[in-house]
Design a protein around this motif. Structure first.
Motif, PDB file in Angstrom:
ATOM      1  N   GLN A  93       0.693  -1.125  -0.246  1.00 27.14           N
ATOM      2  CA  GLN A  93      -0.326   0.158   0.314  1.00 27.14           C
ATOM      3  C   GLN A  93       0.675   1.246  -0.253  1.00 27.14           C
ATOM      4  OE1 GLN A  93      -3.200  -0.178   3.526  1.00 27.14           O
ATOM      5  NE2 GLN A  93      -3.400  -2.194   2.583  1.00 27.14           N
ATOM      6  N   SER A  94       0.296   2.546  -0.088  1.00 26.98           N
ATOM      7  CA  SER A  94       1.122   3.709  -0.422  1.00 26.98           C
ATOM      8  C   SER A  94       1.888   4.048   1.214  1.00 26.98           C
ATOM      9  CB  SER A  94      -0.127   4.231  -0.891  1.00 26.98           C
ATOM     10  OG  SER A  94      -0.583   4.875   0.134  1.00 26.98           O
ATOM     11  N   ASP A  95       1.392   3.533   1.462  1.00 31.13           N
ATOM     12  CA  ASP A  95       2.056   4.061   3.390  1.00 31.13           C
ATOM     13  C   ASP A  95       3.456   3.633   3.587  1.00 31.13           C
ATOM     14  OD1 ASP A  95       1.127   1.794   3.357  1.00 31.13           O
ATOM     15  OD2 ASP A  95       0.008   2.461   5.499  1.00 31.13           O
ATOM     16  N   LEU A  96       4.024   2.616   2.564  1.00 35.03           N
ATOM     17  CA  LEU A  96       4.877   1.220   2.234  1.00 35.03           C
ATOM     18  C   LEU A  96       6.284   2.380   2.437  1.00 35.03           C
ATOM     19  CD1 LEU A  96       6.573  -1.200   2.928  1.00 35.03           C
ATOM     20  CD2 LEU A  96       6.007  -1.547   0.248  1.00 35.03           C
ATOM     21  N   LEU A  97       6.267   3.739   1.535  1.00 36.71           N
ATOM     22  CA  LEU A  97       6.801   3.702   0.794  1.00 36.71           C
ATOM     23  C   LEU A  97       8.005   4.987   2.435  1.00 36.71           C
ATOM     24  CD1 LEU A  97       8.686   6.201  -0.553  1.00 36.71           C
ATOM     25  CD2 LEU A  97       6.416   7.865  -0.529  1.00 36.71           C
ATOM     26  N   SER A  98       7.294   5.244   3.205  1.00 36.69           N
ATOM     27  CA  SER A  98       7.668   5.674   4.730  1.00 36.69           C
ATOM     28  C   SER A  98       8.916   5.177   5.481  1.00 36.69           C
ATOM     29  CB  SER A  98       6.696   6.622   5.622  1.00 36.69           C
ATOM     30  OG  SER A  98       5.446   5.270   6.054  1.00 36.69           O
ATOM     31  N   VAL A  99       8.538   3.687   5.229  1.00 38.69           N
ATOM     32  CA  VAL A  99       9.660   2.736   5.966  1.00 38.69           C
ATOM     33  C   VAL A  99      10.086   1.825   5.351  1.00 38.69           C
ATOM     34  CG1 VAL A  99       7.616   1.865   7.865  1.00 38.69           C
ATOM     35  CG2 VAL A  99       7.348   0.627   5.052  1.00 38.69           C
ATOM     36  N   VAL A 100      10.037   2.022   3.880  1.00 40.56           N
ATOM     37  CA  VAL A 100      11.380   1.500   3.176  1.00 40.56           C
ATOM     38  C   VAL A 100      12.635   1.163   3.553  1.00 40.56           C
ATOM     39  CG1 VAL A 100      12.160   1.328   0.628  1.00 40.56           C
ATOM     40  CG2 VAL A 100       9.629   1.547   1.478  1.00 40.56           C
ATOM     41  N   PRO A 101      13.183   2.495   3.396  1.00 45.28           N
ATOM     42  CA  PRO A 101      14.412   2.663   4.209  1.00 45.28           C
ATOM     43  C   PRO A 101      15.006   1.622   5.694  1.00 45.28           C
ATOM     44  CG  PRO A 101      13.797   4.611   3.876  1.00 45.28           C
ATOM     45  CD  PRO A 101      12.585   3.896   4.233  1.00 45.28           C
ATOM     46  N   SER A 102      14.056   2.315   6.523  1.00 47.10           N
ATOM     47  CA  SER A 102      14.490   1.355   7.822  1.00 47.10           C
ATOM     48  C   SER A 102      14.091  -0.633   7.502  1.00 47.10           C
ATOM     49  CB  SER A 102      13.541   1.371   9.390  1.00 47.10           C
ATOM     50  OG  SER A 102      11.714   1.590   8.499  1.00 47.10           O
ATOM     51  N   LEU A 103      12.932  -1.046   6.747  1.00 42.91           N
ATOM     52  CA  LEU A 103      12.539  -2.175   6.630  1.00 42.91           C
ATOM     53  C   LEU A 103      13.804  -2.579   5.632  1.00 42.91           C
ATOM     54  CD1 LEU A 103      10.653  -3.428   6.868  1.00 42.91           C
ATOM     55  CD2 LEU A 103       9.594  -3.313   4.742  1.00 42.91           C
ATOM     56  N   PHE A 104      14.224  -2.289   4.912  1.00 39.33           N
ATOM     57  CA  PHE A 104      15.473  -2.680   3.943  1.00 39.33           C
ATOM     58  C   PHE A 104      16.348  -2.439   4.876  1.00 39.33           C
ATOM     59  CE2 PHE A 104      11.676  -2.934   0.872  1.00 39.33           C
ATOM     60  CZ  PHE A 104      12.349  -4.130   0.598  1.00 39.33           C
TER      61      PHE A 104
END
Length: 534
Positions: free
Chosen positions: A98-109
């Protein structure tokens, strides 16, 4: 992880015991036994020692990889080291895109920095990730080898182009219900030279008319081994890609519009190493099958709901594709494929191991030839046939020596057919009977009881109960009969039908008394709809 003995509570108990022992013995005991204190100290040191801390990261990662997703998550909460190792050893990741995934991409990966297989799936009712998030992911996962996109409708050609440049090692791509178009697909094919598998379903961005862009072949054409196209209005735009993929071995076409005969002629003229072909709900005729017959290495063929295909097309396939191992045909009740085509298969394809016939009406003539000449036939399914009755099943039972699995659905077969199976097909391990009204529960029980190693699955529809309420639909009876532990406990098989009929109830009672049968009854409500498997 074997650390239960080293918990703080356990250590405190041991300390209390040692301290109490020392207090009771006093200094005199210590003087008499000078080694006792050192022994207690060694025991205490051993209990306090953390063996996991000396375990190499690689070993711990191997342990994590053998765990399920839930257990891995719990392990990551133990300590910072485990959190780091668990993240670095995770190669497969599935995310809600979903669109809100963008905000957590840096920490997630940052945590999952070794991902090689990624799935991005979005609910069709939600806004999906866009180009910015996909580009950010591609920068963090440049070793990505597999990507699955589902309902990512905000992705455009520009985002796919940047992704392709960052992830050139991609080997498998599957996308469905996305809206990027031919330019984005071509960017992937031009940059991902190692691409081996491509699956595309409902790609909305491919448009025809003025400015239409053909897809492929690109650098990926040299490495592609499998192409699957599903529900594409402009599926033939992939023609240049298919034609240019010289090493293609698997081609699957499902519900793609347009006339495919001419394209298949060009494809098979350039790509002769095809091993597996699926054609489902396609506008293809005998001309297309004749073109496919040029692929002499063909081993697996599915012809499903292609009403223009006839015996002549199947005959040409059989005569030239003699390595055929698996053949699925759904005739869609058109009666255009029958004994003539199936007899040709029996004559020219002795290596046939799996045969599925749906909506066809083969007679004993072709079934006997198949059973006699295809000595390697292990799996057979006969569905929706008006001509497959007890005589045909008896023929199969007598001739199919290698048969292991048999499925019969919506055919005029009765308990006499079950009796024939009881004495034939020595290697048979599983029989599934569905919607065969003349096959009774007693017949299936008797078949199971007479062959100890045979699993029988009976699925039939009983008439609606007259006392049932108006809203209730038909009742479905499902009987699953597991194999017996020993065949010697089963009753003897009667030598003829008369003998079986006279002792039928006795055998049934014996089987029931020994708890040989497990029956499950399901009731389901239906309003006239029907469901169909994928």
């Amino acid at each position: 992880m074997g650390q239960s003995a080293s918990t703080p509570a356990g250590l405190q108990i041991r300390r209390d015991v040692i301290h109490s022992h020392r207090s009771q013995t006093g200094s005199t005991t210590s003087a008499i036994y000078p080694m006792q204190d050192s022994i207690f100290q060694e025991i205490l040191d051993e209990e306090l020692y953390d063996y996991i801390s000396n375990l190499p990261d690689e070993c711990l990662a191997c342990i994590f990889q053998s765990l399920g997703s839930g257990d891995r998550k719990r392990c990551s909460l133990v300590c910072r080291r485990w959190l780091q190792i668990e993240g670095q050893s995770r190669h497969r990741l599935s995310l809600n895109a979903q669109s809100d995934l963008l905000s957590v991409v840096p920490s997630l990966f940052t945590r999952f920095d070794s991902v090689t297989k990624l799935a991005l799936k979005c609910d069709r009712r939600s806004a999906s990730i866009g180009d910015e998030a996909l580009i950010l992911i591609s920068e963090r996962c440049q070793k990505l080898t597999r990507l699955k996109l589902r309902a990512c409708r905000q992705l455009t050609d520009a985002g796919m182009a940047v992704f392709a440049k960052n992830c050139k090692g991609l080997k498998k791509l599957s996308c469905g219900s996305c809206t990027f178009g031919a330019k984005g697909m071509n960017a992937l094919l031009d940059n991902c030279s190692s691409l081996e598998e491509l699956s595309v379903k409902r790609l909305r961005g491919i448009t025809d008319g003025t400015g239409a862009v053909p897809i492929g072949p690109g650098l990926a054409a040299a490495s592609l081994k499998s192409i699957c196209l599903k529900e594409l209005y402009n599926g033939q735009f992939f023609g240049p890609l298919i034609i240019g993929s010289k090493n293609l071995r698997t081609l699957k076409l499902f519900r793609c519009s347009g006339d495919w005969d001419k394209l298949l002629e060009v494809i098979t003229d350039r790509v002769t190493g095809l091993v597996e072909v699926h054609l489902e709900r396609l506008q293809v005729s005998d001309a297309g099958l004749l073109a496919l017959s040029n692929c002499s290495s063909l081993e697996i063929l599915h012809i499903v709901k292609t009403p223009e295909c006839t015996n002549e097309g199947l005959k040409s396939i059989a005569e030239h594709c003699k390595l055929l191992r698996k053949l699925h045909i759904d005739g869609w009740k058109t009666n255009r494929i029958g004994d003539l085509g199936l007899s040709a298969v029996a004559k020219h394809c002795p290596n046939l191991q799996e045969l599925v016939l749906i909506g066809l009406n083969p007679t004993r003539v072709s079934l006997e030839r198949l059973a006699t000449e295809c000595q390697n036939l292990e799996r057979l399914a006969l569905c929706g046939s008006d001509t497959v009755g007890d005589a045909e099943i008896s023929c199969i039972a007598a001739k199919c020596v290698a048969l292991k699995k048999l499925c019969i659905k919506s055919c005029p077969v009765s308990d006499h057919g079950m009796e024939a199976l009881a004495g034939g097909c020595p290697n048979l391990v599983k029989v599934k009977i569905k919607k065969c009204k003349a096959v009774t529960l007693e017949g299936a029980v008797w078949l199971r009881a007479s062959r100890g190693s045979l699993a029988v699955n009976l699925d039939t529809n009983e008439p609606e109960n007259q006392e049932a309420s108006i809203g209730e639909g038909p009742q479905e009876v499902v009987m699953e009969v597991p194999p017996m532990a020993s065949r010697s406990e089963g009753p003897n098989i009667a030598s003829n039908s008369a003998g079986r009929s006279t002792s039928f109830k006795t055998r049934l009672g014996l089987a029931a008394g020994r708890n040989l049968v497990a029956c499950t009854f399901r009731r389901w409500s239906s309003f006239g709809g029907s469901s169909r498997n994928n």
